[in-house]
Design an enzyme around this catalytic site. Structure first.
Site, PDB file in Angstrom:
ATOM      1  N   GLY A  91       4.669  -3.459  -3.235  1.00  6.18           N
ATOM      2  CA  GLY A  91       4.212  -4.257  -4.368  1.00  6.18           C
ATOM      3  C   GLY A  91       3.122  -3.555  -5.150  1.00  6.18           C
ATOM      4  N   ASP A 119      -0.099   3.863   2.429  1.00  8.79           N
ATOM      5  CA  ASP A 119       0.512   2.631   2.943  1.00  8.79           C
ATOM      6  C   ASP A 119       1.791   2.994   3.684  1.00  8.79           C
ATOM      7  OD1 ASP A 119       1.732   0.227   3.485  1.00  8.79           O
ATOM      8  OD2 ASP A 119       1.271  -0.665   1.547  1.00  8.79           O
ATOM      9  N   ILE A 145      12.135  -1.981   0.747  1.00  7.54           N
ATOM     10  CA  ILE A 145      11.710  -2.412  -0.580  1.00  7.54           C
ATOM     11  C   ILE A 145      10.542  -1.557  -1.050  1.00  7.54           C
ATOM     12  CG2 ILE A 145      12.484  -4.776  -0.183  1.00  7.54           C
ATOM     13  CD1 ILE A 145       9.569  -5.571   0.289  1.00  7.54           C
ATOM     14  N   HIS A 176       8.847  -0.177   3.931  1.00  5.24           N
ATOM     15  CA  HIS A 176       9.164   0.548   2.706  1.00  5.24           C
ATOM     16  C   HIS A 176       9.934   1.851   2.952  1.00  5.24           C
ATOM     17  CE1 HIS A 176       6.503  -2.390   0.997  1.00  5.24           C
ATOM     18  NE2 HIS A 176       5.529  -1.992   1.776  1.00  5.24           N
TER      19      HIS A 176
END
Length: 291
Positions: A217, A194, A214, A199
C-alpha cells in the site's frame, strides 16, 4: 485476546537511531516508478525524472519518510509491542498519514520514536495506530501515523475511534493521470525495507486470502504523491505539508492506476482506482495539504 489495548497504549515508546543516504532515496524513488513516467518521450533521462534519480539534482519526495532507516522502529516492530501478539497473515495496512515539519535532506541521521498511539475496536477487526516521530539535531523532521487493521481481533467493546471517511470531491477532476505498475514493482519496492512476504511469496499471499502477492500500500502511496507533486505542485516536493490516505483496496503488480486530482484551497483531493478492474477503489479519503 491477543491485543490488550490498555497495555499497548501505556507501553514505553521505542526509540532508535536511523540514517539514510542518497542511494536509499534513489532506490525508494525507483521503487515507486521514478524514471518511468509514461507521459514523457524519454522518461529515464528527462530532467523532471532526474531530480528523483540523479544524486547531483536529488530532491526527496516526502513519502520517503515511510521507509527512511527502513522505517525504524517500524510497523513490524510495532506488532511486537507489549500488549500486541498477532498473526502477520491477519494484518492489513488500513491507512497512513504523514506530517512534514521541514524538507527531508537527501542524507541524514535522526532519532525515531515509535509507540502505539491508539487501539480501536471495529467489531470484526482491531485497528492499531502506530505513531513514529522523527527528529534530527535541528529539530522535528516528520510524524508518521500508520493505521493497521488486524482482522478477527475486534469485538471487545472498546472505542471504535474516529471515522476516516470524507465527503467525496465534487465535479470533474482537475487532472487525471494513469500510472502502470511494473510486474516486478513489489520486488523492487521491498528493497527499501518492507519485507512482508505478502508482497512476494505466492504461498503466503494465499494464506492471507489473496490469489497472488499484492503491491505494498505504501508503494501506491508514494506513486500517488509523486503524481500530485509532478502535475499540480510544479515538481516542488518542499510544498507538501501533510499527506493522508485510506487504503480502500489492493493493487496487483502489472495493473494500471488511475489517479484523479481535484484542486482545493491549500490542498489536493485525490482518488485512485485500478483501471484493469473497472476503477476499483485503491486509495480513498486522500488529501495532500500544501503551501
Amino acid at each position: 485476546m491477543p491485543i490488550d489495548a490498555a497495555k499497548a497504549v501505556a507501553a514505553e515508546p521505542r526509540t532508535g537511531e536511523i540514517s539514510w543516504s542518497a542511494k536509499d532515496v534513489q532506490l525508494y524513488h525507483l521503487g515507486i516508478g521514478a524514471g518511468a513516467d509514461p507521459d514523457k518521450d524519454s522518461p529515464a533521462t528527462d530532467p523532471d525524472e532526474l531530480r528523483y534519480t540523479l544524486e547531483s539534482r536529488l530532491q526527496v519526495l516526502p513519502s520517503f519518510a515511510t521507509v527512511a532507516g527502513s522505517g525504524s522502529p517500524g510497523v513490524i516492530s510495532g506488532l511486537s509491542m507489549p500488549g500486541v501478539d498477532v498473526d502477520l497473515a491477519r494484518v492489513l495496512h488500513g491507512g497512513q498519514s504523514l506530517d512534514v515539519h521541514r524538507p527531508i535532506p537527501a542524507e541524514g541521521r535522526a532519532t525515531a520514536t515509535g509507540r502505539i498511539a491508539a487501539v480501536y475496536d471495529k467489531g470484526k477487526a482491531a485497528v492499531l495506530v502506530m505513531r513514529t516521530e522523527v527528529a534530527d539535531a535541528e529539530g522535528p523532521l516528520w510524524t508518521n501515523d500508520a493505521q493497521i487493521f488486524v482482522r478477527g481481533e475486534g469485538g471487545w467493546g472498546g472505542d471504535r475511534g474516529p471515522s476516516a471517511r470524507l465527503e467525496p470531491p465534487t465535479g470533474e477532476p482537475d487532472r487525471t493521470v494513469e500510472r502502470p505498475i511494473r510486474p516486478d514493482q513489489a520486488l523492487l519496492y521491498r528493497l527499501s525495507g518492507d519485507y512482508n512476504p505478502l508482497h512476494a511469496d505466492p504461498e503466503f499471499a494465499k494464506l492471507a486470502g489473496f490469489d497472488k502477492p499484492i503491491l505494498h500500500g505504501l508503494c501506491t502511496y508514494g506513486i500517488t504523491l509523486k503524481a500530485v507533486v509532478d502535475t499540480l505542485l510544479g515538481g516542488d516536493v518542499t510544498r507538501v505539508r501533510s499527506y493522508t490516505t485510506r487504503f480502500a483496496g489492493v493493487v496487483f503488480p502489472g495493473e494500471t492506476l488511475r489517479i484523479r486530482m481535484w484542486r482545493q484551497e491549500g490542498a489536493v483531493r485525490v482518488a485512485v482506482g485500478a483501471v484493469d478492474r473497472e476503477d476499483a477503489p485503491v486509495l480513498a479519503d486522500t488529501v495532500v495539504q500544501h503551501s
